[in-house]
Design a protein around this motif. Structure first.
Motif, PDB file in Angstrom:
ATOM      1  N   GLU A  53      24.495  -9.495  21.716  1.00 56.05           N
ATOM      2  CA  GLU A  53      23.181 -10.133  21.856  1.00 56.05           C
ATOM      3  C   GLU A  53      23.258 -11.327  22.796  1.00 56.05           C
ATOM      4  OE1 GLU A  53      21.291  -9.006  17.475  1.00 56.05           O
ATOM      5  OE2 GLU A  53      22.580 -10.764  17.705  1.00 56.05           O
ATOM      6  N   ARG A  54      24.339 -12.094  22.716  1.00 58.66           N
ATOM      7  CA  ARG A  54      24.485 -13.232  23.629  1.00 58.66           C
ATOM      8  C   ARG A  54      24.676 -12.752  25.069  1.00 58.66           C
ATOM      9  NH1 ARG A  54      27.440 -15.827  19.239  1.00 58.66           N
ATOM     10  NH2 ARG A  54      29.435 -15.164  20.131  1.00 58.66           N
ATOM     11  N   GLU A  55      25.373 -11.641  25.217  1.00 57.56           N
ATOM     12  CA  GLU A  55      25.572 -11.092  26.565  1.00 57.56           C
ATOM     13  C   GLU A  55      24.255 -10.628  27.163  1.00 57.56           C
ATOM     14  OE1 GLU A  55      28.503  -8.059  26.237  1.00 57.56           O
ATOM     15  OE2 GLU A  55      30.189  -9.470  26.075  1.00 57.56           O
ATOM     16  N   ARG A  56      23.330 -10.200  26.308  1.00 56.75           N
ATOM     17  CA  ARG A  56      22.028  -9.749  26.814  1.00 56.75           C
ATOM     18  C   ARG A  56      21.267 -10.915  27.456  1.00 56.75           C
ATOM     19  NH1 ARG A  56      19.376  -5.012  26.070  1.00 56.75           N
ATOM     20  NH2 ARG A  56      17.169  -5.007  26.611  1.00 56.75           N
ATOM     21  N   ILE A  57      21.466 -12.111  26.930  1.00 54.64           N
ATOM     22  CA  ILE A  57      20.814 -13.279  27.522  1.00 54.64           C
ATOM     23  C   ILE A  57      21.212 -13.423  28.989  1.00 54.64           C
ATOM     24  CG2 ILE A  57      20.701 -15.807  27.445  1.00 54.64           C
ATOM     25  CD1 ILE A  57      20.904 -15.653  24.427  1.00 54.64           C
ATOM     26  N   GLU A  58      22.463 -13.066  29.299  1.00 50.89           N
ATOM     27  CA  GLU A  58      22.959 -13.158  30.677  1.00 50.89           C
ATOM     28  C   GLU A  58      22.146 -12.292  31.641  1.00 50.89           C
ATOM     29  OE1 GLU A  58      25.601 -14.916  31.760  1.00 50.89           O
ATOM     30  OE2 GLU A  58      26.874 -15.336  30.031  1.00 50.89           O
ATOM     31  N   THR A  59      21.537 -11.226  31.123  1.00 47.91           N
ATOM     32  CA  THR A  59      20.827 -10.286  31.995  1.00 47.91           C
ATOM     33  C   THR A  59      19.383 -10.697  32.256  1.00 47.91           C
ATOM     34  OG1 THR A  59      19.988  -8.857  30.200  1.00 47.91           O
ATOM     35  CG2 THR A  59      22.241  -8.456  30.975  1.00 47.91           C
ATOM     36  N   LEU A  60      18.883 -11.693  31.532  1.00 42.54           N
ATOM     37  CA  LEU A  60      17.488 -12.095  31.670  1.00 42.54           C
ATOM     38  C   LEU A  60      17.251 -12.805  33.002  1.00 42.54           C
ATOM     39  CD1 LEU A  60      16.898 -13.494  28.066  1.00 42.54           C
ATOM     40  CD2 LEU A  60      16.417 -11.192  28.915  1.00 42.54           C
ATOM     41  N   ARG A  61      16.012 -12.713  33.488  1.00 43.15           N
ATOM     42  CA  ARG A  61      15.642 -13.350  34.747  1.00 43.15           C
ATOM     43  C   ARG A  61      14.361 -14.169  34.550  1.00 43.15           C
ATOM     44  NH1 ARG A  61      19.985 -12.396  35.280  1.00 43.15           N
ATOM     45  NH2 ARG A  61      21.104 -11.113  36.838  1.00 43.15           N
ATOM     46  N   PRO A  62      14.205 -15.278  35.268  1.00 45.46           N
ATOM     47  CA  PRO A  62      12.997 -16.108  35.140  1.00 45.46           C
ATOM     48  C   PRO A  62      11.728 -15.282  35.343  1.00 45.46           C
ATOM     49  CG  PRO A  62      14.650 -17.261  36.428  1.00 45.46           C
ATOM     50  CD  PRO A  62      15.181 -15.869  36.214  1.00 45.46           C
ATOM     51  N   GLY A  63      10.759 -15.504  34.459  1.00 42.66           N
ATOM     52  CA  GLY A  63       9.505 -14.781  34.530  1.00 42.66           C
ATOM     53  C   GLY A  63       9.498 -13.481  33.753  1.00 42.66           C
ATOM     54  N   GLN A  64      10.631 -13.048  33.259  1.00 42.97           N
ATOM     55  CA  GLN A  64      10.720 -11.789  32.516  1.00 42.97           C
ATOM     56  C   GLN A  64       9.974 -11.911  31.192  1.00 42.97           C
ATOM     57  OE1 GLN A  64      14.670 -10.185  32.336  1.00 42.97           O
ATOM     58  NE2 GLN A  64      14.282  -9.028  30.465  1.00 42.97           N
ATOM     59  N   PRO A  65       9.129 -10.925  30.854  1.00 46.53           N
ATOM     60  CA  PRO A  65       8.389 -10.980  29.586  1.00 46.53           C
ATOM     61  C   PRO A  65       9.313 -10.835  28.382  1.00 46.53           C
ATOM     62  CG  PRO A  65       7.377  -9.444  31.137  1.00 46.53           C
ATOM     63  CD  PRO A  65       8.723  -9.774  31.677  1.00 46.53           C
ATOM     64  N   LEU A  66       9.029 -11.610  27.347  1.00 50.16           N
ATOM     65  CA  LEU A  66       9.730 -11.528  26.076  1.00 50.16           C
ATOM     66  C   LEU A  66       8.692 -11.348  24.978  1.00 50.16           C
ATOM     67  CD1 LEU A  66      12.276 -14.465  26.546  1.00 50.16           C
ATOM     68  CD2 LEU A  66      12.681 -12.025  26.957  1.00 50.16           C
ATOM     69  N   ALA A  67       9.137 -11.285  23.738  1.00 46.94           N
ATOM     70  CA  ALA A  67       8.201 -11.091  22.629  1.00 46.94           C
ATOM     71  C   ALA A  67       8.598 -11.974  21.454  1.00 46.94           C
ATOM     72  CB  ALA A  67       8.184  -9.619  22.205  1.00 46.94           C
ATOM     73  N   LEU A  68       7.599 -12.245  20.604  1.00 45.94           N
ATOM     74  CA  LEU A  68       7.803 -12.991  19.362  1.00 45.94           C
ATOM     75  C   LEU A  68       7.647 -12.027  18.190  1.00 45.94           C
ATOM     76  CD1 LEU A  68       5.660 -16.132  20.243  1.00 45.94           C
ATOM     77  CD2 LEU A  68       8.159 -16.041  20.115  1.00 45.94           C
ATOM     78  N   ARG A  69       8.570 -12.097  17.235  1.00 44.27           N
ATOM     79  CA  ARG A  69       8.526 -11.163  16.106  1.00 44.27           C
ATOM     80  C   ARG A  69       8.817 -11.900  14.793  1.00 44.27           C
ATOM     81  NH1 ARG A  69      12.925  -6.785  16.482  1.00 44.27           N
ATOM     82  NH2 ARG A  69      14.114  -8.075  15.031  1.00 44.27           N
ATOM     83  N   PRO A  70       7.865 -11.910  13.874  1.00 43.31           N
ATOM     84  CA  PRO A  70       8.115 -12.540  12.566  1.00 43.31           C
ATOM     85  C   PRO A  70       9.277 -11.858  11.853  1.00 43.31           C
ATOM     86  CG  PRO A  70       5.776 -12.106  12.871  1.00 43.31           C
ATOM     87  CD  PRO A  70       6.491 -11.392  13.984  1.00 43.31           C
ATOM     88  N   GLU A  71      10.022 -12.639  11.079  1.00 43.90           N
ATOM     89  CA  GLU A  71      11.142 -12.096  10.329  1.00 43.90           C
ATOM     90  C   GLU A  71      11.019 -12.525   8.860  1.00 43.90           C
ATOM     91  OE1 GLU A  71      15.804 -11.537  11.396  1.00 43.90           O
ATOM     92  OE2 GLU A  71      15.161 -13.594  11.011  1.00 43.90           O
ATOM     93  N   PRO A  72      10.091 -11.909   8.123  1.00 43.44           N
ATOM     94  CA  PRO A  72       9.830 -12.327   6.733  1.00 43.44           C
ATOM     95  C   PRO A  72      11.003 -12.108   5.794  1.00 43.44           C
ATOM     96  CG  PRO A  72       8.686 -10.280   7.244  1.00 43.44           C
ATOM     97  CD  PRO A  72       9.227 -10.798   8.540  1.00 43.44           C
ATOM     98  N   THR A  73      11.974 -11.295   6.191  1.00 45.71           N
ATOM     99  CA  THR A  73      13.136 -11.039   5.328  1.00 45.71           C
ATOM    100  C   THR A  73      14.269 -12.028   5.584  1.00 45.71           C
ATOM    101  OG1 THR A  73      14.018  -9.440   6.928  1.00 45.71           O
ATOM    102  CG2 THR A  73      12.600  -8.587   5.175  1.00 45.71           C
ATOM    103  N   ASN A  74      14.038 -12.997   6.464  1.00 45.67           N
ATOM    104  CA  ASN A  74      15.071 -13.984   6.756  1.00 45.67           C
ATOM    105  C   ASN A  74      15.425 -14.746   5.479  1.00 45.67           C
ATOM    106  OD1 ASN A  74      16.167 -16.720   7.528  1.00 45.67           O
ATOM    107  ND2 ASN A  74      15.959 -15.850   9.563  1.00 45.67           N
TER     108      ASN A  74
END
Length: 221
Positions: free
Chosen positions: A137-158
């Motif tokens: 998951e941390r390595e995936r951050i390396e692939t992100l680029r400025p302006g790339q769309p992301l999403a917000l997701r609730p995590e009620p089971t946290n």
């Protein structure tokens, strides 16, 4: 890069190092016209902060030392580089730097977060919890680029916080919305909003500086 901000109110919180729970301490405000700073405690607070008398609203023409020391001095050789990690112009005002960085310090557990006003929402924040991601998951951050769309997701089971909200990329976890921002982010999620990558910093910057995102939307009254 931005050099101005509409943020005039910052929530000062104290994080419990054992439970990671946040407790509000007070509000730090900036009046650009009067060129003054003010700090007001929350009524329930019983343990004060250095240089700020408990139970009082303190006003000063300069940023209080407790908060000013959390900003990289312009005299330091790495000043411009430090602000670049936050996607800020070298001439950014101290209040804007605090709003973007969170004002973290190695000497205490205080953090500062913006308190947006109702209306158009233009919020940038550093994603929390990157240190708790898997290596993939941390390595995936390396692939992100400025302006790339992301999403917000609730995590009620946290197990630590049922109100937690994840920042994701195509369903993959990238970290969490800072806990003190949830009371603003959750209402904004109920309307049209856009979350994008603002900046990805190298691992050497530290987990808390890895990913800066931008949330645009509307904050209801």
């Amino acid at each position: 890069m931005s050099t101005m901000t509409r943020t005039t109110r910052l929530l000062v919180t104290r994080r419990d190092p054992h439970t990671s729970a946040y407790a509000p301490v007070g509000e730090l405000t900036h009046d650009p016209q009067a060129q003054t700073y003010a700090f007001t405690y929350r009524p329930e607070v019983t343990r004060g902060l250095p240089g700020l008398p408990l139970g009082e609203t303190t006003v000063a023409p300069d940023l209080f030392p407790l908060f000013g020391q959390r900003i990289v001095s312009p005299r330091r050789a790495d000043h411009d580089e430090a602000l670049d990690l936050l996607a800020l112009d070298p001439l950014a005002e101290p209040f804007e730097v605090l709003a973007r960085s969170g004002g973290r310090s190695a000497t205490d557990t205080l953090e500062l977060t913006p308190m947006p006003e109702p209306g158009p929402l233009d919020l940038r924040f550093l994603v929390h919890g990157v240190r708790h991601l898997t290596e993939a998951e941390r390595e995936r951050i390396e692939t992100l680029r400025p302006g790339q769309p992301l999403a917000l997701r609730p995590e009620p089971t946290n197990p630590q916080d049922a109100d937690a909200v994840l920042v994701t990329d195509d369903g993959h976890r990238l970290g969490y919305v800072p806990r003190p921002l949830l009371e603003y982010v959750r209402p904004a999620m109920e309307r049209h909003h856009e979350l994008t990558v603002e900046r990805v910093n190298p691992p050497a910057a530290g987990f808390h500086m890895r990913l800066l995102v931008h949330l645009a939307g509307h904050l209801p009254a």
